[in-house]
Write a protein that holds these residues in place. Structure first.
Motif, PDB file in Angstrom:
ATOM      1  N   ASP A  43       0.947  -1.446   0.053  1.00  0.00           N
ATOM      2  CA  ASP A  43       0.140   0.553   0.297  1.00  0.00           C
ATOM      3  C   ASP A  43       0.991   1.269   0.087  1.00  0.00           C
ATOM      4  O   ASP A  43       1.784   1.031   0.988  1.00  0.00           O
ATOM      5  N   LEU A  44       0.486   2.124  -0.987  1.00  0.00           N
ATOM      6  CA  LEU A  44       1.518   3.721  -1.099  1.00  0.00           C
ATOM      7  C   LEU A  44       0.365   4.415  -0.908  1.00  0.00           C
ATOM      8  O   LEU A  44      -1.000   4.291  -0.895  1.00  0.00           O
ATOM      9  N   ASP A  45       0.513   5.209  -0.228  1.00  0.00           N
ATOM     10  CA  ASP A  45      -0.257   6.519   0.272  1.00  0.00           C
ATOM     11  C   ASP A  45      -0.155   7.619  -1.028  1.00  0.00           C
ATOM     12  O   ASP A  45       0.442   7.364  -1.910  1.00  0.00           O
ATOM     13  N   ASP A  46      -0.510   8.386  -0.725  1.00  0.00           N
ATOM     14  CA  ASP A  46      -0.805   9.880  -2.436  1.00  0.00           C
ATOM     15  C   ASP A  46       0.249   9.621  -2.838  1.00  0.00           C
ATOM     16  O   ASP A  46       1.141  10.075  -3.536  1.00  0.00           O
ATOM     17  N   ALA A  47       1.197  10.649  -1.250  1.00  0.00           N
ATOM     18  CA  ALA A  47       2.691  10.931  -1.897  1.00  0.00           C
ATOM     19  C   ALA A  47       3.086  10.124  -2.185  1.00  0.00           C
ATOM     20  O   ALA A  47       4.415  10.798  -2.278  1.00  0.00           O
ATOM     21  N   GLY A  48       3.310   8.973  -1.494  1.00  0.00           N
ATOM     22  CA  GLY A  48       4.487   7.639  -2.497  1.00  0.00           C
ATOM     23  C   GLY A  48       3.659   7.352  -3.599  1.00  0.00           C
ATOM     24  O   GLY A  48       4.978   7.555  -4.464  1.00  0.00           O
ATOM     25  N   LEU A  49       2.563   7.432  -3.797  1.00  0.00           N
ATOM     26  CA  LEU A  49       2.572   7.716  -5.220  1.00  0.00           C
ATOM     27  C   LEU A  49       3.111   8.873  -5.994  1.00  0.00           C
ATOM     28  O   LEU A  49       3.805   8.411  -7.495  1.00  0.00           O
ATOM     29  N   ALA A  50       3.668   9.473  -5.700  1.00  0.00           N
ATOM     30  CA  ALA A  50       4.028  11.274  -6.291  1.00  0.00           C
ATOM     31  C   ALA A  50       5.127  10.715  -6.403  1.00  0.00           C
ATOM     32  O   ALA A  50       6.196  11.219  -7.658  1.00  0.00           O
ATOM     33  N   VAL A  51       5.901  10.763  -5.445  1.00  0.00           N
ATOM     34  CA  VAL A  51       7.306   9.984  -5.477  1.00  0.00           C
ATOM     35  C   VAL A  51       8.031   9.320  -7.261  1.00  0.00           C
ATOM     36  O   VAL A  51       8.375   9.235  -7.559  1.00  0.00           O
ATOM     37  N   PHE A  52       6.652   7.728  -7.141  1.00  0.00           N
ATOM     38  CA  PHE A  52       6.868   6.738  -8.058  1.00  0.00           C
ATOM     39  C   PHE A  52       6.057   7.845  -9.629  1.00  0.00           C
ATOM     40  O   PHE A  52       6.825   6.954 -10.974  1.00  0.00           O
ATOM     41  N   ASP A  53       5.685   8.301  -9.249  1.00  0.00           N
ATOM     42  CA  ASP A  53       5.229   9.536 -10.596  1.00  0.00           C
ATOM     43  C   ASP A  53       4.442   8.625 -11.120  1.00  0.00           C
ATOM     44  O   ASP A  53       3.976   8.398 -12.305  1.00  0.00           O
ATOM     45  N   LEU A  54       2.944   7.674 -10.019  1.00  0.00           N
ATOM     46  CA  LEU A  54       2.147   7.037 -10.833  1.00  0.00           C
ATOM     47  C   LEU A  54       0.435   8.452 -10.723  1.00  0.00           C
ATOM     48  O   LEU A  54       0.740   8.568  -8.839  1.00  0.00           O
ATOM     49  N   ARG A  55      -0.456   7.797 -11.214  1.00  0.00           N
ATOM     50  CA  ARG A  55      -1.330   8.129 -10.196  1.00  0.00           C
ATOM     51  C   ARG A  55      -2.880   6.733  -9.570  1.00  0.00           C
ATOM     52  O   ARG A  55      -2.321   5.244 -10.191  1.00  0.00           O
ATOM     53  N   PRO A  56      -3.771   6.988  -8.929  1.00  0.00           N
ATOM     54  CA  PRO A  56      -3.797   5.954  -8.499  1.00  0.00           C
ATOM     55  C   PRO A  56      -4.378   4.703  -9.061  1.00  0.00           C
ATOM     56  O   PRO A  56      -4.173   3.432  -8.779  1.00  0.00           O
ATOM     57  N   ASP A  57      -5.104   5.277 -10.817  1.00  0.00           N
ATOM     58  CA  ASP A  57      -5.636   4.241 -11.043  1.00  0.00           C
ATOM     59  C   ASP A  57      -4.101   3.701 -12.271  1.00  0.00           C
ATOM     60  O   ASP A  57      -4.747   2.437 -12.589  1.00  0.00           O
ATOM     61  N   GLU A  58      -3.381   3.942 -11.971  1.00  0.00           N
ATOM     62  CA  GLU A  58      -1.999   2.910 -12.095  1.00  0.00           C
ATOM     63  C   GLU A  58      -1.779   2.474 -11.629  1.00  0.00           C
ATOM     64  O   GLU A  58      -0.539   1.752 -12.251  1.00  0.00           O
TER      65      GLU A  58
END
Length: 697
Positions: A43-58
């Motif tokens: 599980d990644l929070d929104d900030a973690g997804l931003a670090v990986f440059d990912l959108r939630p739907d990706e």
């Protein structure tokens, strides 16, 4: 505040909203993750997804989904770092890696995870952070694009210091510098660590794809013909941006290795501790163009930290070598072999330098083909404890070799220890085995009793009545060590150990004993393999904080197929609780064997036969219960004693108060009988399971 959304449910101070923990992380380009190792969810929070440059739907919540952002070689490196931390029993790990953003640009990223483990030490979850680490590399921008792939040396010093804080031995220090993550931490292409040994420099560890070309130089004289040795002799660092020029001007001996080494720059750092150079660290780069002043200062700081850690590790290794050498000299070198018995011993020294312990084991050849086994522990963890142990072991061996009974052996050993005029006491368990019959006489002096494994894998702790520790027993004038008789059937195993195998700081010893019983139950059959299994499962798990003596004795199984389920119990004539314990053991065994419906009859018959022995003979009884081979599912009960007088079946009158024992046995059992047994006899009876009802009637 620009860039911060007002949360209507969050209190505000005037027009300024309070920033929550998640937003604080996000503002610092940092996110969090929660990795369930059992289910595999990540599980990644929104900030973690931003670090990986990912959108939630990706992202679908699996670590494998990050492969679109993490290059394969980076993923393998992170996996190696995490695996090393998990397998090494560590509680945390850290790693730099690169992420490919959707624009195609590479982004340096850092992760740090905390490993959660259950009560058995198994990892089940990792929680941690990921952050955009681009800012840490800006100091290298002026050095050119090739060097921006290295982490800042300030970070290198911090992370290396943290890693070295847990290093204990020289091998540990070498693993931090050249093991998994070492090159990554330095942003280097090669590392070599050397130690001064007399008039030579020995390369004890190297890392990097092409570093094997230096194998010929692993041991070379300190004569200044090579840059590492020269740095040691001058105690001055050398920073080189052209190795070819260095070879041509100063070190022609290195010329055959330069082309294959593939590096153009290097830092040669002497490791100086207390004004003495103890080694050298070489860091190689393929495309570095210069070493700015701030980098040189960081390298020198790093060299000082490594030197201190290495000096501490060298001292630890020397002390440990002294301690283990002393302990080994006190223990027997060779063990006698006995037909019909397998014996394996193991000794593990405590992992804390000079803290040698007083644990010992011994195997003693006794008169009439018997074998004596002993495991003990002298109070304390120092050289005095080891010295006392050596004297006590020799004395106990001498008393046993004279043919004395186990109780007498321990009484004399206690007296000997008291006469040494030392304040130390000792605990031990000593047993004499007849390999031919399996008969064991065991005594215990304040020590953990033995663990018994039956041929079918069941384990139990036999009830060994004990006396006071050796030395203390004499001081208090109570040199009584009651003997307990056990019967080891072919294929059964006896495990003796000191408390270091079952004790862990902060944990109840009963839990450790339960873990030992489970490890013995699930372990291999042969004595040597089982001893190794217990060492790996338990001693290494507790963190090696205490020394351990371990002895495994297995009575060799007889020829033929696998043994049938069987239990043995010895009932002492002066033990009032023996009958109750035996009845409980019979009921447990029959339940384990899937024959609980026979428990009442077997328990009643056993009680009658045992009472007859204890009342009408001058000794105890040995009870055996075994499952007989098919086709009829039945069990046989034996009660053996040393009396030659055979029981007589009588027909008592109605008013008689005794004489009905054998009548009761005859009524309960399918058949019974009496057989001679050398110096005594055995009464047996068999019980059959009732036939299954016919489903058609």
């Amino acid at each position: 505040m620009a860039g911060v959304d007002r949360d209507p449910d969050r209190p505000a101070i005037g027009d300024r909203p309070v920033i929550g923990a998640d937003q604080r992380l996000a503002l610092n380009r940092m996110g969090s993750f929660d990795w369930d190792l059992e289910s595999g969810t990540f599980d990644l929070d929104d900030a973690g997804l931003a670090v990986f440059d990912l959108r939630p739907d990706e992202y679908d919540g699996r670590a494998a989904s990050l492969v679109s952002r993490v290059p394969p070689e980076e993923g393998l490196r992170i996996e190696a770092v995490v695996d090393a931390a998990v397998r090494g029993g560590r509680t945390s790990y850290g790693s730099y890696f690169q992420v490919t953003r959707r624009t195609g640009h590479r982004q340096w990223t850092h992760t740090r995870g905390h490993i959660l483990r259950d009560g058995h030490g198994r990892p089940y979850r990792v929680v941690g952070i990921v952050r955009n680490a681009t800012a840490e590399f800006t100091e290298f921008t002026a050095a050119g694009p090739a060097e921006t792939a290295r982490p800042g040396l300030t970070t290198v010093v911090q992370t290396t210091t943290e890693a070295l804080s847990a290093a204990i031995t020289v091998d540990d220090v070498a693993a931090v510098l050249t093991g998994a993550g070492g090159l990554e931490r330095f942003g280097a292409d090669g590392l070599a660590l050397g130690l001064v040994e007399g008039g030579a420099l020995r390369l004890i560890a190297m890392a990097g794809e092409s570093m094997e070309v230096l194998d010929d130089l692993r041991l070379h004289r300190l004569d200044g013909s090579l840059p590492l040795a020269d740095a040691v002799l001058r105690q001055q660092p050398r920073f080189v941006t052209s190795l070819r020029d260095l070879v041509a001007d100063r070190f022609p001996r290195l010329r055959p290795y330069i082309r294959r080494l593939g590096a153009n720059a290097a830092a040669f750092l002497p490791l100086v501790a207390q004004a003495r150079c103890i080694g050298c660290l070489a860091v190689f780069y393929r495309s570095r163009t210069h070493f700015p002043a701030v980098d040189r200062e960081a390298f020198l700081t790093l060299a000082g930290i490594v030197a201190q850690s290495l000096q501490r590790a060298i001292l630890f290794d020397q002390e440990r070598e002294f301690a283990t050498g002393l302990q080994a000299a006190m223990l027997p070198r060779d063990l006698p072999e006995f037909p019909g018995a397998e014996i394996a011993v193991r000794y593990h020294a405590a992992w804390n330098g000079r803290a040698v312990g007083g644990d010992w084991y011994d195997v003693i050849a006794l008169p009439r083909g018997r074998v004596g086994i002993v495991v003990g522990d002298v109070q304390g963890h120092d050289t005095h404890a080891a010295a006392v142990m050596g004297q006590l072991r020799i004395a106990l061996r001498a008393f046993a070799g004279e043919g004395h009974t186990p109780a007498t052996v321990l009484a004399r050993a206690s007296r000997f220890l008291a006469e040494l005029d030392t304040e130390r006491f000792a605990t031990c368990v000593y047993a004499q085995l007849d390999p031919e019959t399996g008969a064991i006489l065991a005594v215990r002096a304040g020590h953990l009793g033995p663990l018994l494994r039956h041929p079918d894998g069941r384990t139990r702790w036999p009830d060994l009545r004990g006396g006071l520790p050796l030395g203390a027993a004499t001081a208090f004038g109570f040199e009584e060590f009651p003997e307990t008789r056990l019967d080891l059937v072919p294929g059964e195993t006896l495990v003796l150990c000191t408390d270091g195998l079952v004790e862990e700081p902060g944990r109840d010893i009963a839990e450790g004993m339960a873990l030992l019983a489970e490890a013995v139950r699930s372990g291999p059959g042969r004595a040597g393999a089982l001893a190794d299994h217990l060492s790996e499962r338990l001693w290494e798990r507790w963190g090696t904080g205490d020394d351990v003596a371990l002895l495994v004795l297995r009575r060799s199984p007889g020829p033929g197929g696998g043994p049938a389920p069987r239990i043995h119990q010895y009932i002492h004539q002066a033990d009032p609780e023996g009958l109750a314990e035996t009845r409980a053991a019979l009921r447990r065994a029959l339940t384990d064997w899937g024959l609980p419906e026979l428990a009442d009859d077997v328990e009643l018959a056993a009680g009658e036969l045992l009472v007859n022995v204890l009342l009408h003979t001058e000794g105890g009884a040995v009870l055996t219960l075994e499952v007989l081979p098919e086709p009829v599912r039945r069990v046989r009960l034996w009660v053996k004693d040393r009396s030659s007088a055979w029981p007589r079946r009588r027909d008592p009158g109605e008013a008689a108060t005794s004489g009905r024992g054998l009548l009761l046995v005859e009524a309960l059992a399918a058949r019974w009988g009496v057989e001679p047994r050398g110096d005594g006899k055995a009464v047996w009876c068999e019980f059959e399971r009732a036939p299954e009802p016919d489903p058609e009637h």
